[in-house]
Design a protein around this motif. Structure first.
Motif, PDB file in Angstrom:
ATOM      1  N   ILE A 113       0.866  -1.185   0.000  1.00 13.77           N
ATOM      2  CA  ILE A 113       0.000   0.000   0.000  1.00 13.77           C
ATOM      3  C   ILE A 113       0.897   1.227   0.000  1.00 13.77           C
ATOM      4  CG2 ILE A 113      -1.652   1.338   1.356  1.00 13.77           C
ATOM      5  CD1 ILE A 113      -2.771  -1.323   2.401  1.00 13.77           C
ATOM      6  N   SER A 114       0.556   2.156  -0.878  1.00 14.85           N
ATOM      7  CA  SER A 114       1.315   3.392  -0.980  1.00 14.85           C
ATOM      8  C   SER A 114       0.497   4.511  -0.347  1.00 14.85           C
ATOM      9  CB  SER A 114       1.578   3.682  -2.456  1.00 14.85           C
ATOM     10  OG  SER A 114       2.375   4.797  -2.600  1.00 14.85           O
ATOM     11  N   VAL A 115       1.140   5.300   0.506  1.00 18.68           N
ATOM     12  CA  VAL A 115       0.431   6.349   1.238  1.00 18.68           C
ATOM     13  C   VAL A 115       1.065   7.695   0.920  1.00 18.68           C
ATOM     14  CG1 VAL A 115      -0.296   7.157   3.518  1.00 18.68           C
ATOM     15  CG2 VAL A 115       0.039   4.701   3.122  1.00 18.68           C
ATOM     16  N   LEU A 116       0.223   8.673   0.577  1.00 12.04           N
ATOM     17  CA  LEU A 116       0.721  10.044   0.388  1.00 12.04           C
ATOM     18  C   LEU A 116       0.357  10.844   1.624  1.00 12.04           C
ATOM     19  CD1 LEU A 116      -0.280  10.728  -3.328  1.00 12.04           C
ATOM     20  CD2 LEU A 116       2.031  10.489  -2.422  1.00 12.04           C
ATOM     21  N   THR A 117       1.315  11.512   2.201  1.00 11.50           N
ATOM     22  CA  THR A 117       1.043  12.228   3.444  1.00 11.50           C
ATOM     23  C   THR A 117       1.850  13.521   3.528  1.00 11.50           C
ATOM     24  OG1 THR A 117       0.885  11.958   5.834  1.00 11.50           O
ATOM     25  CG2 THR A 117       2.828  11.032   4.783  1.00 11.50           C
ATOM     26  N   LEU A 118       1.403  14.409   4.410  1.00 15.34           N
ATOM     27  CA  LEU A 118       2.119  15.665   4.612  1.00 15.34           C
ATOM     28  C   LEU A 118       3.454  15.400   5.309  1.00 15.34           C
ATOM     29  CD1 LEU A 118      -0.864  17.797   5.974  1.00 15.34           C
ATOM     30  CD2 LEU A 118       0.211  18.043   3.738  1.00 15.34           C
ATOM     31  N   HIS A 119       4.449  16.188   4.969  1.00 13.43           N
ATOM     32  CA  HIS A 119       5.741  16.051   5.634  1.00 13.43           C
ATOM     33  C   HIS A 119       5.585  16.275   7.149  1.00 13.43           C
ATOM     34  CE1 HIS A 119       8.544  16.492   1.957  1.00 13.43           C
ATOM     35  NE2 HIS A 119       7.357  16.043   1.583  1.00 13.43           N
ATOM     36  N   ARG A 120       4.645  17.173   7.513  1.00 16.89           N
ATOM     37  CA  ARG A 120       4.407  17.479   8.921  1.00 16.89           C
ATOM     38  C   ARG A 120       3.961  16.230   9.679  1.00 16.89           C
ATOM     39  NH1 ARG A 120      -0.073  21.409   8.843  1.00 16.89           N
ATOM     40  NH2 ARG A 120      -1.275  19.521   8.658  1.00 16.89           N
ATOM     41  N   GLU A 121       3.108  15.429   9.037  1.00 19.63           N
ATOM     42  CA  GLU A 121       2.622  14.197   9.662  1.00 19.63           C
ATOM     43  C   GLU A 121       3.784  13.247   9.946  1.00 19.63           C
ATOM     44  OE1 GLU A 121      -0.528  13.247  10.503  1.00 19.63           O
ATOM     45  OE2 GLU A 121      -1.161  15.307  10.071  1.00 19.63           O
ATOM     46  N   ILE A 122       4.714  13.192   9.011  1.00 19.30           N
ATOM     47  CA  ILE A 122       5.870  12.296   9.187  1.00 19.30           C
ATOM     48  C   ILE A 122       6.670  12.710  10.425  1.00 19.30           C
ATOM     49  CG2 ILE A 122       8.087  11.612   8.149  1.00 19.30           C
ATOM     50  CD1 ILE A 122       6.666  11.616   5.467  1.00 19.30           C
ATOM     51  N   ARG A 123       6.788  14.039  10.578  1.00 20.42           N
ATOM     52  CA  ARG A 123       7.555  14.536  11.733  1.00 20.42           C
ATOM     53  C   ARG A 123       6.780  14.297  13.039  1.00 20.42           C
ATOM     54  NH1 ARG A 123       8.686  18.755   8.145  1.00 20.42           N
ATOM     55  NH2 ARG A 123       7.055  20.064   9.083  1.00 20.42           N
ATOM     56  N   THR A 124       5.485  14.685  13.069  1.00 16.19           N
ATOM     57  CA  THR A 124       4.735  14.592  14.330  1.00 16.19           C
ATOM     58  C   THR A 124       4.512  13.142  14.738  1.00 16.19           C
ATOM     59  OG1 THR A 124       2.682  14.792  13.104  1.00 16.19           O
ATOM     60  CG2 THR A 124       3.543  16.805  14.069  1.00 16.19           C
ATOM     61  N   GLU A 125       4.287  12.269  13.785  1.00 14.78           N
ATOM     62  CA  GLU A 125       4.048  10.850  14.109  1.00 14.78           C
ATOM     63  C   GLU A 125       5.356  10.056  14.161  1.00 14.78           C
ATOM     64  OE1 GLU A 125       1.193   8.947  14.714  1.00 14.78           O
ATOM     65  OE2 GLU A 125       0.081  10.820  14.929  1.00 14.78           O
ATOM     66  N   ASN A 126       6.463  10.746  13.781  1.00 16.43           N
ATOM     67  CA  ASN A 126       7.779  10.086  13.771  1.00 16.43           C
ATOM     68  C   ASN A 126       7.746   8.813  12.914  1.00 16.43           C
ATOM     69  OD1 ASN A 126      10.445   9.873  14.369  1.00 16.43           O
ATOM     70  ND2 ASN A 126      10.119   8.757  16.301  1.00 16.43           N
ATOM     71  N   LEU A 127       7.275   8.980  11.701  1.00 16.11           N
ATOM     72  CA  LEU A 127       7.151   7.835  10.794  1.00 16.11           C
ATOM     73  C   LEU A 127       8.482   7.627  10.068  1.00 16.11           C
ATOM     74  CD1 LEU A 127       3.660   8.778   9.280  1.00 16.11           C
ATOM     75  CD2 LEU A 127       4.120   7.141  11.109  1.00 16.11           C
ATOM     76  N   GLU A 128       9.026   6.429  10.201  1.00 19.20           N
ATOM     77  CA  GLU A 128      10.292   6.139   9.538  1.00 19.20           C
ATOM     78  C   GLU A 128      10.316   4.653   9.168  1.00 19.20           C
ATOM     79  OE1 GLU A 128      12.815   5.627  13.666  1.00 19.20           O
ATOM     80  OE2 GLU A 128      12.780   7.571  12.651  1.00 19.20           O
ATOM     81  N   PRO A 129      11.215   4.273   8.252  1.00 18.26           N
ATOM     82  CA  PRO A 129      11.248   2.863   7.852  1.00 18.26           C
ATOM     83  C   PRO A 129      11.394   1.948   9.071  1.00 18.26           C
ATOM     84  CG  PRO A 129      12.628   4.164   6.400  1.00 18.26           C
ATOM     85  CD  PRO A 129      12.173   5.083   7.486  1.00 18.26           C
ATOM     86  N   GLY A 130      10.580   0.891   9.119  1.00 15.84           N
ATOM     87  CA  GLY A 130      10.596  -0.058  10.225  1.00 15.84           C
ATOM     88  C   GLY A 130       9.580   0.254  11.302  1.00 15.84           C
ATOM     89  N   SER A 131       8.999   1.479  11.288  1.00 14.65           N
ATOM     90  CA  SER A 131       8.018   1.838  12.322  1.00 14.65           C
ATOM     91  C   SER A 131       6.774   0.965  12.181  1.00 14.65           C
ATOM     92  CB  SER A 131       7.581   3.298  12.175  1.00 14.65           C
ATOM     93  OG  SER A 131       8.679   4.150  12.194  1.00 14.65           O
ATOM     94  N   GLU A 132       6.262   0.515  13.335  1.00 14.09           N
ATOM     95  CA  GLU A 132       4.970  -0.199  13.357  1.00 14.09           C
ATOM     96  C   GLU A 132       3.872   0.847  13.248  1.00 14.09           C
ATOM     97  OE1 GLU A 132       3.912  -3.727  14.553  1.00 14.09           O
ATOM     98  OE2 GLU A 132       5.663  -4.029  13.269  1.00 14.09           O
ATOM     99  N   VAL A 133       2.945   0.655  12.319  1.00 12.91           N
ATOM    100  CA  VAL A 133       1.877   1.646  12.139  1.00 12.91           C
ATOM    101  C   VAL A 133       0.520   0.954  12.018  1.00 12.91           C
ATOM    102  CG1 VAL A 133       3.249   3.462  11.040  1.00 12.91           C
ATOM    103  CG2 VAL A 133       2.291   1.625   9.645  1.00 12.91           C
ATOM    104  N   ILE A 134      -0.504   1.749  12.297  1.00 17.82           N
ATOM    105  CA  ILE A 134      -1.867   1.299  12.017  1.00 17.82           C
ATOM    106  C   ILE A 134      -2.354   2.103  10.813  1.00 17.82           C
ATOM    107  CG2 ILE A 134      -4.218   1.088  12.883  1.00 17.82           C
ATOM    108  CD1 ILE A 134      -3.044   1.202  15.727  1.00 17.82           C
ATOM    109  N   ALA A 135      -2.702   1.380   9.729  1.00 22.00           N
ATOM    110  CA  ALA A 135      -3.179   2.040   8.509  1.00 22.00           C
ATOM    111  C   ALA A 135      -4.681   1.859   8.410  1.00 22.00           C
ATOM    112  CB  ALA A 135      -2.497   1.436   7.288  1.00 22.00           C
ATOM    113  N   THR A 136      -5.365   2.972   8.153  1.00 17.96           N
ATOM    114  CA  THR A 136      -6.816   2.907   7.995  1.00 17.96           C
ATOM    115  C   THR A 136      -7.188   3.465   6.631  1.00 17.96           C
ATOM    116  OG1 THR A 136      -6.898   3.449  10.332  1.00 17.96           O
ATOM    117  CG2 THR A 136      -8.988   3.442   9.140  1.00 17.96           C
ATOM    118  N   MET A 137      -7.996   2.713   5.883  1.00 20.40           N
ATOM    119  CA  MET A 137      -8.416   3.125   4.559  1.00 20.40           C
ATOM    120  C   MET A 137      -9.934   3.325   4.587  1.00 20.40           C
ATOM    121  SD  MET A 137      -7.384   1.285   0.986  1.00 20.40           S
ATOM    122  CE  MET A 137      -5.696   0.969   1.357  1.00 20.40           C
ATOM    123  N   PRO A 138     -10.441   4.583   4.567  1.00 16.01           N
ATOM    124  CA  PRO A 138     -11.885   4.797   4.629  1.00 16.01           C
ATOM    125  C   PRO A 138     -12.586   4.164   3.418  1.00 16.01           C
ATOM    126  CG  PRO A 138     -10.666   6.861   4.871  1.00 16.01           C
ATOM    127  CD  PRO A 138      -9.695   5.829   4.436  1.00 16.01           C
TER     128      PRO A 138
END
Lengths: 291, 355
Positions: free
Chosen positions: B316-341
């Protein structure tokens, strides 16, 4: 400060190598040398006979030839017939050029081949073929004779012969020019309310004028030099090339050479004037538009 | 002044360009509305405009403009303004002469209109210049002024911004939008650029292989593409081919809830909106309804949106704001919960998806 030192003093942009000015050598490689040598030999082959011809005739001989009524009449006839031929070839050639440039239809290749046919038909053969068609008993010459128009031995016959051998230049030159014009310019003109005639007159012809005029000049040049087809359909009145041939047969090389130089001067002068007009000031605006 | 019925109607129109067949297609463009036709290169966009303008003849169907059947009229009698991709300005005429060409050809009083248009489009200073000296944006402004100088009943724009550089294109887009809004005539703008389409369109039509795949209000078409071709053109991302049964779609290791609009069962193609996928760090939220726990495989800091690739099958490919990456600290290897409306998922039966 010389231009070399000016270049050396010019600030260099980052990333460029050290400043280096190399004197332009000419020719710069063996390839250039060979191409210049071979091309130069061909140019010499064109120019040397003409120089030799001009050197043969003394001023008095030239004066005598120019004063000859026969030579003068023949030269004027050639100029007049070639000019009429250029006009007719352009009038009929430009529409055909436009059709070939703008429309793709079955048989287009055949028509293009027909246009080029006069370039490969030997001119004496063309003269004989035209004589069959335009002679006193020919398909066109017969009916034309009944209304008092004769091609055999007349200026109209000369024009017909010149037209046959030179018309490909008018068609092809205009066709190439039309092909270079973006068809969307004509479409834009039509969408803006221009009829096909208006679009052709205001857009296509001005933009293709260089090709059209170049074609006309080439037709003129080819016509004025025509001998083979003309001599068969109209030995008399004699055009300049026919008259020179007559002089050669009757009076020898020296007499014919003087007349030949006179013709050469007249032809070169008119050709250069027309060529300058066709490619020069008249088209400066279009050149600017495309540059 | 155009009347309320000064709309364009295209009915069952068919045309041929070499081996390419356009249509049959039907379109309606009311006055004062802009229809954007979005389609890939070679889909028939320009051919359609040429047929409407009368520059190419149709095989069948009819074209009505302002209540008049114009199908058999030559282009010069249609009064349709057309703007071409690179302007198609007459190179041997000045800007003013270009703009006055139409009024003069059609014997309309044009001088006042031309001066007004030069001012309106901010090109008065260019009036005596030759087209070759103009920039791409200036050239298109002149082409627009030239098309509007004939007081057209319809405006056709054939990818007028596609040859421009990005900043000029964005600037021209805004100006064009305003200009079209001021005209009380229908307009058709064709493009392969969806940003341009969404900026300019009141209505949106999707064209592919010579046929209209979908047409309607631009927002509705963008939100609900009718098939995979439309989905791709509208920027939906293809997830892959899966199997739908009992309201769920199984695709690779994933099981998705099918949108309510998608019923039935069998092989389906799944598309989603990458920018609608919501990501949260798994260690910050204990659970999220319908969320998928996975990890981040790759983060590409593309602009304006960053692209995150999730370690799912299929990816799954996700497009997101750079700000979100910083605030959520998203980086390779991070465990995430993905929700697709669910509204951000579209499902098309495979057999239609291939057509």
């Amino acid at each position: 400060m010389s231009w070399v030192s000016q270049i050396l003093a010019r600030p260099r942009t980052p990333g460029q190598g050290p400043a280096r000015v190399r004197a332009r050598r000419w020719p710069s490689s063996s390839f250039d040398a060979v191409t210049w040598l071979l091309g130069g030999l061909l140019l010499a082959f064109i120019v040397l006979p003409l120089i030799r011809l001009a050197a043969t005739s003394s001023i008095s001989n030239l004066h005598q030839a120019a004063a000859s009524a026969q030579v003068r009449d023949a030269t004027l006839l050639s100029l007049q017939a070639a000019a009429i031929t250029a006009g007719i070839a352009t009038l009929f050639g430009v529409p055909l050029a436009y059709l070939l440039a703008r429309h793709s239809f079955r048989g287009r290749g055949v028509i293009q081949a027909l246009v080029d046919l006069p370039l490969v038909v030997p001119h004496t053969v063309a003269g004989i073929a035209l004589l069959f068609l335009l002679g006193r008993t020919g398909w066109i010459g017969g009916p034309a004779g009944h209304i008092g128009v004769s091609f055999y031995g007349s200026q109209w016959g000369i024009v017909a012969a010149m037209l046959f051998v030179s018309c490909p230049f008018a068609v092809n030159s205009a066709r190439v020019a039309f092909e270079a014009i973006d068809p969307r310019l004509e479409q834009a003109a039509r969408s803006l309310g221009a009829t096909p005639w208006h679009a052709f007159r205001r857009i296509t012809v001005p933009l293709g004028l260089r090709g059209i005029l170049t074609g006309a000049v080439l037709v003129y040049a080819r016509s004025i030099s025509e001998f083979g087809a003309v001599v068969i359909i109209a030995y008399y009145p004699a055009t300049a090339p026919v008259e020179i041939y007559n002089l050669f047969l009757q009076s020898g090389l020296t007499q014919s050479a003087a007349a030949a130089v006179v013709l050469l001067i007249v032809v070169l002068a008119t050709f250069l004037v027309l060529r300058t007009l066709a490619t020069g000031r008249l088209l400066a605006r279009i050149d600017r538009a495309y540059s | 002044m155009p009347t309320p019925d000064s709309s364009l109607g295209v009915r069952e129109l068919t045309a041929r360009a070499g081996s390419f067949v356009l249509g049959p297609l039907t379109l309606e463009v009311p006055a004062n509305r802009v229809l954007v036709i979005l389609g890939p290169s070679g889909s028939g966009k320009t051919t359609l405009l040429n047929v409407i303008a009368g520059l190419r003849s149709s095989l069948a169907g009819r074209v009505d403009l302002a209540g008049q059947d114009i199908t058999g009229l030559p282009p010069e009698s249609r009064r349709i303004g057309m703007v071409f991709q690179d302007g198609a300005l007459f190179p041997h005429l000045t800007v003013r002469e270009n703009i006055l060409f139409g009024p003069r050809a059609a014997r309309l009083p044009g001088t006042t209109t031309a001066e007004g248009l030069l001012g309106q489009l901010g090109i008065t200073r260019l009036a005596d210049r030759a087209p070759r000296t103009l920039s791409g944006g200036e050239r298109q402004r002149v082409a627009l002024a030239r098309a509007l100088a004939i007081q057209p009943r319809l405006l056709l724009l054939d990818e007028p911004l596609s040859a421009l550089d990005q900043p000029t294109r964005e600037e021209m887009r805004g100006q064009l939008r305003q200009l079209l809004a001021e005209q009380c005539i229908p307009a058709i703008h064709v493009t392969h650029n969806r940003d341009e389409a969404f900026t300019l369109a009141d209505d949106l039509a999707i064209i592919a292989a010579g046929t209209i795949r979908q047409v309607g209000n631009a927002r509705e078409v963008a939100a609900q593409p009718a098939d995979s071709v439309a989905a791709k053109l509208l920027g939906w991302t293809e997830l892959g081919t899966g199997v739908q049964e009992h309201g769920r779609v199984r695709i690779g290791d994933l099981t998705l809830t099918a949108p309510e609009t998608s019923t039935g069962s069998g092989s389906v193609e799944v598309y989603y909106r990458s920018e609608d996928v919501i990501l949260h760090r798994a260690d910050r939220r204990l659970s999220l309804p319908g969320g998928l726990i996975t990890s981040i495989q790759q983060v590409d800091m593309t602009v304006p949106l960053a692209r995150i690739r999730l370690a799912t099958t299929p990816a799954i490919s996700v497009l997101t704001l750079h700000r979100e990456i910083r605030t959520e600290n998203l980086e390779p290897g991070s465990e995430v919960i993905a929700t697709m409306p669910p509204p951000s998922i579209r499902i098309f039966p495979s057999e239609f998806a291939q057509t």
